[in-house]
Design a protein around this motif. Sequence first.
Motif, mmCIF file in Angstrom:
data_model
loop_
_atom_site.group_PDB
_atom_site.id
_atom_site.type_symbol
_atom_site.label_atom_id
_atom_site.label_comp_id
_atom_site.label_asym_id
_atom_site.label_seq_id
_atom_site.Cartn_x
_atom_site.Cartn_y
_atom_site.Cartn_z
ATOM 1 N N SER A 131 -4.945 -10.825 -1.319
ATOM 2 C CA SER A 131 -4.567 -11.376 -2.593
ATOM 3 C C SER A 131 -3.251 -11.471 -2.810
ATOM 4 N N LYS A 132 -2.828 -12.184 -3.782
ATOM 5 C CA LYS A 132 -1.253 -12.508 -4.084
ATOM 6 C C LYS A 132 -0.653 -11.090 -4.454
ATOM 7 N N SER A 133 -1.372 -10.614 -5.250
ATOM 8 C CA SER A 133 -0.933 -9.211 -5.950
ATOM 9 C C SER A 133 -0.595 -8.172 -4.652
ATOM 10 N N ALA A 134 -1.626 -8.280 -3.863
ATOM 11 C CA ALA A 134 -1.517 -7.332 -2.894
ATOM 12 C C ALA A 134 -0.374 -7.606 -1.888
ATOM 13 N N ALA A 135 -0.022 -8.823 -1.641
ATOM 14 C CA ALA A 135 0.949 -9.286 -0.709
ATOM 15 C C ALA A 135 2.163 -8.787 -1.514
ATOM 16 N N ILE A 136 2.345 -8.853 -2.810
ATOM 17 C CA ILE A 136 3.680 -8.578 -3.269
ATOM 18 C C ILE A 136 4.058 -7.170 -3.494
#
Length: 161
Positions: free
Chosen positions: A4-9
């Motif tokens: 997910s985008k939040s995990a990547a951030i």
Amino acid sequence: MTQSKSAAIFYWFILAIVIFFYGFESLLRSAPDSLSKLGYGLSSGLSGSEKDSITGLIKSYYYFSYVPLQLIAGPMVDRYGVRLVLVVSTLLLFIGLILSGFASPDYPYLIYAGRFLIGAGSAFAFVCVITTATYLVPDDINFASGLSSGVGLLFASYIGV
């Protein structure tokens, strides 16, 4: 592997902390050069070549611990993990900084011991960056490696080298 985008951030944030540590150790590696240019900590009664000799000696104590520990940095990170190795190496860096801060012409060995500990703590920085990038952002390992090298050069140039 999708994430997910939040995990990547979050992964890039964690990697940024490790890259910052690498930049900080690059700054500490370059510190004796700028201090010698300012004449900090060196007696004004010394000639230019004597000041250069003392600066070279101070720099060499960094590498007396850095080089041998670079040989075992990878296996130690694999065995004990990045977190433990980063905590211990950060403690070594800060103890070395404290010792170097108390150095004076009356206690010249404090700066030698401090630089030795700073070198020991610095030996693990790049290995921890690459290991962390391998786990967190395996598709961007080349970018993370280049970014960490760039940050290290940026920190080193900040101090005036």
